[in-house]
Every structure is written in C-alpha cells, then in structure tokens.
Motif scaffolding. Structure first.
Motif, PDB file in Angstrom:
ATOM      1  N   GLN A   1       0.825  -1.203   0.000  1.00 36.71           N
ATOM      2  CA  GLN A   1       0.000   0.000   0.000  1.00 36.71           C
ATOM      3  C   GLN A   1       0.862   1.258   0.000  1.00 36.71           C
ATOM      4  OE1 GLN A   1      -2.197  -0.983   3.497  1.00 36.71           O
ATOM      5  NE2 GLN A   1      -3.845  -2.012   2.374  1.00 36.71           N
ATOM      6  N   ASN A   2       1.999   1.222   0.662  1.00 36.36           N
ATOM      7  CA  ASN A   2       2.895   2.373   0.672  1.00 36.36           C
ATOM      8  C   ASN A   2       3.466   2.650  -0.707  1.00 36.36           C
ATOM      9  OD1 ASN A   2       2.500   2.719   3.387  1.00 36.36           O
ATOM     10  ND2 ASN A   2       4.422   1.757   4.010  1.00 36.36           N
ATOM     11  N   LEU A   3       3.846   1.590  -1.416  1.00 34.58           N
ATOM     12  CA  LEU A   3       4.360   1.776  -2.773  1.00 34.58           C
ATOM     13  C   LEU A   3       3.270   2.331  -3.680  1.00 34.58           C
ATOM     14  CD1 LEU A   3       6.790   1.517  -4.603  1.00 34.58           C
ATOM     15  CD2 LEU A   3       6.181  -0.872  -5.017  1.00 34.58           C
ATOM     16  N   ALA A   4       2.065   1.852  -3.493  1.00 33.94           N
ATOM     17  CA  ALA A   4       0.935   2.376  -4.263  1.00 33.94           C
ATOM     18  C   ALA A   4       0.708   3.852  -3.954  1.00 33.94           C
ATOM     19  CB  ALA A   4      -0.323   1.573  -3.955  1.00 33.94           C
ATOM     20  N   LEU A   5       0.801   4.218  -2.689  1.00 32.56           N
ATOM     21  CA  LEU A   5       0.623   5.618  -2.311  1.00 32.56           C
ATOM     22  C   LEU A   5       1.684   6.494  -2.950  1.00 32.56           C
ATOM     23  CD1 LEU A   5      -0.618   7.903  -0.589  1.00 32.56           C
ATOM     24  CD2 LEU A   5       0.878   7.153   1.296  1.00 32.56           C
ATOM     25  N   MET A   6       2.931   6.035  -2.955  1.00 35.97           N
ATOM     26  CA  MET A   6       3.983   6.852  -3.546  1.00 35.97           C
ATOM     27  C   MET A   6       3.773   6.999  -5.053  1.00 35.97           C
ATOM     28  SD  MET A   6       8.074   6.792  -2.867  1.00 35.97           S
ATOM     29  CE  MET A   6       8.561   5.546  -4.035  1.00 35.97           C
ATOM     30  N   GLN A   7       3.334   5.924  -5.724  1.00 40.96           N
ATOM     31  CA  GLN A   7       3.034   6.020  -7.157  1.00 40.96           C
ATOM     32  C   GLN A   7       1.916   7.030  -7.413  1.00 40.96           C
ATOM     33  OE1 GLN A   7       2.148   2.123  -8.749  1.00 40.96           O
ATOM     34  NE2 GLN A   7       4.281   1.749  -9.295  1.00 40.96           N
ATOM     35  N   LYS A   8       0.900   6.994  -6.577  1.00 37.86           N
ATOM     36  CA  LYS A   8      -0.225   7.918  -6.735  1.00 37.86           C
ATOM     37  C   LYS A   8       0.236   9.354  -6.551  1.00 37.86           C
ATOM     38  CE  LYS A   8      -4.538   9.258  -4.420  1.00 37.86           C
ATOM     39  NZ  LYS A   8      -5.496   8.918  -3.327  1.00 37.86           N
ATOM     40  N   LEU A   9       0.999   9.629  -5.518  1.00 38.61           N
ATOM     41  CA  LEU A   9       1.468  10.988  -5.265  1.00 38.61           C
ATOM     42  C   LEU A   9       2.410  11.460  -6.366  1.00 38.61           C
ATOM     43  CD1 LEU A   9       2.139  10.749  -1.414  1.00 38.61           C
ATOM     44  CD2 LEU A   9       0.210  11.872  -2.554  1.00 38.61           C
TER      45      LEU A   9
END
Length: 917
Positions: A303-311
């Motif tokens: 989920q953290n990697l997904a959040l960084m991709q989104k940002l």
C-alpha cells in the motif's frame, strides 16, 4: 493407538496377569509414542546427568515371541550450565547401578502404566544395549482428575503433581468441547481452509488465502513430530478430550449443537463433526497467531508503494515530501509503554529523511494491485464476521507498582479486545477456566481449539497481552523464474464443483500475487507450532528471568505487562524482528534479487523490555513499545504520532497515587467511554469505534485562538461547550458511563469539527482513502502551538486544486467549525445517540445488546501479594457456554450458562475469581 492398546490387553490376558489399580507414586509421567518409543528428558546415574531415548526392538535372540524389548537409541550427557534443562532435572529419573529401569508412570494416549525394564543379558550381534519388559511388574494406573464448575459454568480442572499433562489437557479439551463444539468447528475450519465445504463459495476466498500462506498437511505433521514430548502430550490430550465429547454427541444426537442440525438440513446431509486431529490444533493455532500479530495479515508495504506512485503521478514536484509526511518512521512524541529516559535517542533527523524504493521495478500499477488486495482482504474479513469466525486482538493493559498503590502491592489489569465495532460474536471468542495439576496452577482466558491459557495468573505472577508492532513480515517482488509449484490442493465448496488450487512458493515463502510475482516472508514461519510449550513455560515461570525466557520464544508480536509476588512489574514486546540489511527502506516491498535478504542465520532485534519502571507503571493500548523501537511498516495504524488513544492511560496513571484495586479496575470503564474522531470521510469502511482517546486535548491550543480571532456568538458558544466537556463521549458523567443512552453534545461537535478540518486539509491531495488516525497525526505535525518534534515538509493547508478554498490553517479551522455547526443544526445532538453493541448469532440474529463502549472481550484485574494473588476479578461477555441444542419443537434451547455472565459484564461489574481454586 487402539491397535497397540489391544496388543497390551491381549498380552496381559495371555499371561493371565492380575492387574491392580494403584495411585501414582511419582510426578514424572513419561509419554510413550505411537511406535512405543519414549524419551526421558533428564536421568541421573550417580553424578552424571543425561537424557535418553528408548525404541522398541525385535530381538532375534529371544526365545519367546511375545517378549517386549527396547534398545537405547540415543543419549546425551548434560552439562550443568544448560539452563534450558534445569526444569527437566528438578525431579530426575534415577538409573540404579543394576540398570533396572523402574517406570513408575508412562502415558500412552490416556492409558497409564507402571512397569519395569530389566537389562537383557544376552548380547545381540550388534552388541546393542537392550532392556526387556518385566511382565510381572506391569500395572494399570489410575490418575484421578476432577472437573467442577461454578455457578457461572466456569470449569475448574483439579489433579495434583502426580497427574500428567495428557490427562489434564484431555479434561480441558472435553470441557471446552462441551461448551463450544460448534464454535471450535468453525475455528478449525478457518485454520484448515475448509470453510467453503460447509458455508459455500462465500468463504472460498478465505480458504484460498489460508491454504496459500499456510502449511501442507505433511508440514503440519512434521512440525508436530518435531515438538517436545510435553507439547505432544498436551495437544494429544486436548484432541482426545474433544473426541470424547464428539463420541458422546455421535451416540446421543440430542447433545448435537443446534447449528450442526440447522446447517446439515440446509446442506441435505447428516452433519456431525469429525474427530479432531493434532493437525487441526496446529492449523488453528497458526492462523489464530497470525490474526493476533500486528503485521501477519496486513499489506502496508504494498500500500505504501501504491501511495507513492499515486502521489508521484499527481504531484511530481512534491511527492517525496508528501510521502515522508504521511509515512514517517519515528516520532519522538509518541506515547510509549516504556517511559522515555534521559539519554534516549529521540532525534528523528536521520530516521525520517530518506526514501529508497529498494530497486523495485515500478512499471506495474501497484495502485491497482493494492486496491485489489485490500478488496479481497475486506471481503474475507466481512465474510468471516458474518459467520462469527473472525478473531483479531487489539487491547489495553496496565500494571502499577506497589509504590503507586494504596496496599503497596502491584496490580495488573488486562483487557484484550477481540471483538470489533458494534457487533460482538455469539458466543464470545473467549472462555475462562482453571487448571491445577501436572505442575500447573493457572487460571485465566483461553480460546476454543487452543490447548493453553493465553492470559492468566498463577501463584507467582499475572500477565496481559496486546498486539505489538515488531516488523515480522516482508513482501518480496520476485522474478517469475523464482517460482516453483509446492503442491496442489483440492478445496470442496458446498453446492459447487471442487476447486483445484495450485500453491506456489519462492525461496522467500508463499506466492500471494502473480503479476508481478509477490511473495510473503514471515519471520515466525515454522516457529508457530511451538506455541503450546511457550504458554506452558509462561505459566510455570518462577521469576522474571524465566518469564522473559518464555517471551523470547513467543511466535507473534505482543505487548506483555507483568506483576509478581516479589513485587516486581515488567514489560516485554515479543516477536521475531529480523535485522534488515543497511540501505533497505522497510516501508516498501523488498527486491527478490538477493540484495535485501535477512542474514543466514537470521539475527533478530533485541526484545523491547523494561523492569520496575521508575514512574511506577507500564500502560498501553496497542501503542508504541519504546522510543528506541521503530514503527511497524505493514500496519498503517502503527505509524505512531503525538496522538494515540493510549494517552488516556498515561494521563491518568501519571497523575494519580495511592491507587486502590477499584481505581485500577475502574480505569477500564473510564477509558472505554472516550472516543477518537470517526466519520465516513475518515476511512471508516465499517461501523467502528473511534478507538478511544481525547483528540480535543491536542488541538484546542490552535483551534481556540483561531476562533477567537473571528468571533461570532455561535463560534464562541461552541468553544464554551468544549471547554466544559469532561472528555467522554457518554453524556451525564460517571454515573452514566455504563448504561447512559446519550452521547455528549461536546463529543459530537468535536468529532464533526476535527473531521471537517481533516477534510478541508487533505481531501484535495488524498481523496478519502487515508486512515483517520494517521491523518490526524499529520495535522498535529503542522499545528504551530502543539510544537511537535516532527514538522511537515509539505504545506497541507494550501489547496492547490481549489484556489477558492481556505488556504491557511486558521481559515480552515474557522470554516470547518461553521460547516460542522451547519451540518449538526439545532442542539441537542446526542440524545439517544450512544448506540448499542449487538451480539449477533450467524443463524439466529441479534440475541443481546448493551450500550456502546470500547469494551474488552475479556478482563482480569489481579493484585499480587507476597504469597500470591490476594484479589482476582474477571469477566467475559455473555457466558461460559456457547452450547445451543435443538429442542423437541425444533427451536433452539440455550444452555443455562449461555447468558450467565451478562449481569457481570454488561455493567462493568467484574466478579471475584477464586485465589486458589
């Protein structure tokens, strides 16, 4: 088992032996394995200590076919410094000079024997050391164990030091099965991945997950075979007790629980539980431990990697600073179990600056992967809750030293929270009992299907458990070439065709995603089977050191508070937390290319531990362990900031002295009627508590001046309401905490106001996906008057998406208050809004309700005097029994002890428990 018992009986009959029934004269009862081999953990020959194993032997030199022989299979001389063997050598097996082995007690699956083995003087061709069974010495033994129940149905198993482990746990298994046979059936099916077989395709996703990340039947059997003899005895006895009850049910269907009748009718089958096996116990224990571990079932790294991709996609110039604000690694202002001391490194300078994506190929859309994983996990949890088969522990506990109590004795309170939101399981997830025998003297909480008392008290000590935050899990992004097929399993699905499930692994562990390949590496893998022995060691400890040695083997991450009769208090956090290589960012999945491997052998972080705290207490509510133990990477709620619900415990205990037993006990009701922010915006996908605590304490220094600089009557009235508030969500003061119906208008205003501040601050960048407590702490990092150690890198108050929206903190605070007041309308707001906790049976619906509070599912309060507990009080929801039978009219008939605890639990009344049952 039965075959060998028949052999013994036939042997006895053949020799026309007269067998007497004697009491056992020794407290060492040796367990005989199915192949008739047995292990003696400590023996003495003169001054030499050793352990040895004997195995049955077919002697070609024997003249009599029915003679029984054993040969020495292995032995080991024991060094006096081997402290792990001290317990075994307290009552060593004495080998005389003539080598005649007098076995005063041997347990073979519940049959207890006494016999002698005579050294055999005829040498074999291999010159092996042999013993022959002295048939004339063979006697059957009687091991009396009684099970009594009190007026609430709680069972008390009583033997003596001569009673063996198998017999005690056989009685425990029978008592639990009598009360909770249907519940235990669901639990073992959770552990084995066999829910869909009776509940249909709604539980298929759970079965797939369990089998994918679990062990094969062969691995379970290998794990059981590798256990120490006492663990085997406890598990075998517990299984035998369950099967004794199942045999009764099979022979008398009027004893079959209602649920088996109802589901069997629905499925069109005669549904009777199969006999339990040791694999059932190990599989359920394994999955229960993972439910209780902070990281084992979470996907935070992904989920953290997904959040960084989104940002990065939306804010390419700011994403690194935004991510760092949202996923800080160390906040020195966090509430901790262990008090911050002079010299503690609380600098966040080096711990919160670097973001390293671990050389992972980010061409895949991890946002979609994370969403799909989260949806699948939510589906599994929701479906398990529908059948009351979901267990998840989150808890509070405190222990106070004698220096802070009126009596001068340490007092401990434990409140594990294993039910969630406004729906409690029927029956309760836990039950209570007492064991006195086989070297045990313990009472406390147990979970059906688990042969152990998990939270307990003994004549020497008492303890608590709450979920910890050791970093026990890493996800690895693998090359497809790393995959291998481990096995294929068949999942039966009621009303559907069987599902063939191929299970893949890599060198790191089970594969939980195929594109990209993601594997699951768990630090407790293979260690989970040893949990029964660990609980036995916790119960038998006679010092803090011995208790700590048992904690070192606990195969899940938990916080433990402890008090003993020597006046000590202590705290530990368990869990195997591997030390990762330098340069690895634990917030993200790891590369499977060999650059992020745990060492071989694995080196673990030291346990977080403290004894006899200077401030006189340890307390926590799933909070941070200490200021030198980092946050948890895979659990989003374990990014600990200035606010944590555990502050209500620390605030109280640090400001009160001469605490009575009632003060320590009633703190549970005090904190349960506090509540954090919650609403639809703040990621409350299910109806949940706000989890406790008083957020207003942390924001009022910034909120009040902002409002006073833009006064209106409505705004000032709102501030006045909050200034007069007692901090509890229940209206009307302490007399209404247990049973009041109204929510405090001040709490409702606080909740709505802070929620609106969070919306105006974060919605433009993040939407509605972030955890409410994480966002609240990010807000606190940006409040100037709170003066937190961590400062945000990104200006969250500026709205780059909507330039007409408030752009500064004060403007957001005022606008949020106006919006909140407008939405709430005219006072009063909280009349009849407290809500209820519903006890919902999966087949019969809601059976009971109590007013909403952040309740624990079990509680015990124990005061330890110099000779042991001087006062014990405890409580569980509903009652000891969960047994519902089918009446003659086809309607359910509840056991008399189904609701027997309601008068105790519902009003926080706790009841006296015998000190020495």
């Amino acid at each position: 088992m039965r075959k060998t018992q028949k052999v013994i009986v036939l042997m006895i009959v053949f020799f026309n032996l007269f067998i007497t029934v004697n009491a056992i004269a020794d407290n060492n009862c040796i367990s005989i394995n199915q192949d008739l081999s047995f292990y003696v953990p400590c023996a003495k020959y003169g001054d030499v200590s050793f352990n040895f194993t004997l195995k049955p032997y077919k002697n070609p030199n024997s003249d009599i076919q029915s003679d029984f022989f054993w040969k020495l299979d292995s032995f080991l001389i024991m060094e006096s410094s081997q402290t792990a063997l001290e317990q075994a050598c307290k009552a060593p097996f004495v080998v005389p000079s003539d080598l005649v082995l007098a076995i005063d007690c041997a347990n073979y699956y519940g049959t207890h024997l006494k016999f002698k083995l005579l050294p055999y003087d005829k040498t074999t061709s291999n010159a092996e050391l042999l013993w022959k069974l002295d048939m004339g010495s063979l006697e059957l033994l009687n091991l009396p164990v009684t099970t009594s129940r009190d007026d609430k149905g709680v069972w008390f198993i009583t033997g003596d030091d001569k009673t063996d482990t198998y017999t005690v746990f056989e009685s425990m298994g029978y008592a639990v099965a009598t009360d909770r046979l249907w519940q235990a059936e669901k639990y073992r099916r959770v552990g084995r991945g066999k829910l869909a077989e009776i509940f249909g395709k709604s539980q298929l996703a759970s079965d797939i997950k369990v089998r994918t990340t679990g062990y094969s039947d062969e691995e379970y059997q290998q794990g059981f075979n590798a256990l120490d003899p006492e663990s085997k005895s406890a598990i075998n006895g517990y299984v035998a007790g369950f099967n004794r009850r199942i045999a009764e049910v099979k022979s008398d269907r009027s004893k079959l629980p209602f649920e088996f009748h109802a589901l069997g009718k629905q499925l069109g089958i005669d549904f009777v539980p199969e006999d339990w096996t040791t694999t059932d116990v190990l599989a359920w224990a394994t999955n229960m431990l993972r439910f209780f571990d902070g990281e084992a079932t979470e996907q935070g790294q992904i989920q953290n990697l997904a959040l960084m991709q989104k940002l990065k996609a939306q804010f390419p110039n700011y994403y690194l600073t935004m991510f760092q604000d949202l996923r800080w690694q160390d906040d020195p202002d966090a509430v901790t179990y262990i008090e911050k001391t002079t010299g503690t490194d609380v600098s966040s300078t080096n711990k919160n600056t670097s973001i390293y994506a671990n050389n992972i190929d980010q061409s895949c859309d991890f946002q979609e992967i994370a969403v799909q994983m989260e949806k699948k996990n939510e589906e599994i949890v929701a479906n398990l809750k529908d059948i009351n088969a979901y267990v998840k522990i989150g808890s509070y506990a405190w222990v106070v030293s004698g220096a802070k109590t009126a009596s001068g004795n340490p007092i401990l309170y434990s409140g594990p929270q294993m039910d969630h939101a406004f729906n409690f399981s029927v029956p309760s997830i836990v039950t209570e009992g007492s064991i006195k025998g086989a070297g045990l003297n313990i009472s406390g909480m147990t979970i059906p299907g688990m042969p152990a008392i998990v939270i307990g008290r003994t004549p020497h000590h008492a303890w608590s458990m709450q979920v910890g935050h050791a970093h026990t899990l890493d996800y690895y992004i693998e090359d497809p070439s790393a995959i291998f097929l481990h096995r294929t399993e068949t999942i039966k699905v009621a009303g559907e065709t069987d599902v063939q499930l191929p299970i893949y692994r890599t060198s790191h562990g089970p594969v939980i995603n195929s594109e990209p390949v993601i594997s699951w590496k768990y630090s407790h893998w293979g260690k989970e089977f040893e949990i029964v022995k660990t609980y036995l060691d916790l119960a038998r400890a006679q010092s803090m050191d011995q208790f700590g040695a048992a904690i070192d083997k606990v195969s899940l991450s938990q916080h433990y508070c402890y008090a003993d009769k020597e006046g000590n208090i202590a705290y530990w956090m368990s869990g195997f937390d591997p030390i990762r290589p330098e340069g690895i960012d634990s917030r993200f999945p790891q590369p499977g290319d060999g650059t992020a491997e745990w060492s071989d052998p694995v080196v673990y972080k030291p346990r977080s531990h403290s004894r006899n705290a200077k401030r006189g207490f340890y307390s926590g509510w799933n909070s941070r362990s200490s200021h030198d133990y980092m946050d948890s990477s895979n659990t989003p709620t374990y990014y600990f900031g200035p606010f944590h619900r555990a502050h209500v415990l620390e605030d109280y205990l640090s400001t009160h002295e001469k605490l009575t037993f009632e003060d320590v006990r009633n703190l549970a009701m005090y904190i349960s009627t506090t509540d954090s922010v919650r609403n639809e915006y703040l990621s409350s996908k299910f109806e949940t508590y706000g989890d406790g605590g008083n957020p207003w304490k942390y924001v009022k220094a910034d909120f009040i001046p902002a409002v006073e600089s833009a006064k209106t009557d409505a705004r000032i009235n709102a501030i006045s309401l909050l200034n007069e508030w007692d901090g509890h969500f229940v209206d009307g003061g302490e007399s209404n905490w247990a049973n009041g119906n109204d929510r405090s208008d001040a709490w409702i205003l606080m909740n709505q106001w802070i929620s609106e501040v969070l919306r105006l601050t974060f919605e433009d960048e993040l939407g509605v996906t972030e955890n409410r407590i994480v966002l609240f702490n990010v807000l606190l990092h940006g409040l100037p008057k709170l003066n937190s150690t961590i400062k945000n890198n990104y200006n969250w108050f500026e709205n780059k998406v909507d330039t007409t929206a408030p752009q500064k903190l004060d403007a957001i605070i005022v606008a949020a208050l106006d919006n909140a007041l407008k939405k709430l309308g005219e006072m009063p707001w909280g009349t009849d809004k407290r809500g209820n906790i519903s006890y919902k049976h999966e087949m019969l619906g809601v059976l009971h309700q109590i007013p909403t509070s952040s309740r624990s599912t079990y509680a015990h309060c124990v005061e330890m005097g110099s000779s042991g507990p001087v006062r014990i009080e405890s409580m569980i929801p509903l009652g000891e029994s969960g047994n519902i039978l089918m009446g003659a009219d086809g309607k359910p008939q509840f056991d008399p002890n189904f609701f027997s605890m309601s008068d105790v639990y519902d009003g926080f009344q706790h009841r006296d428990f015998p000190l020495n049952p």
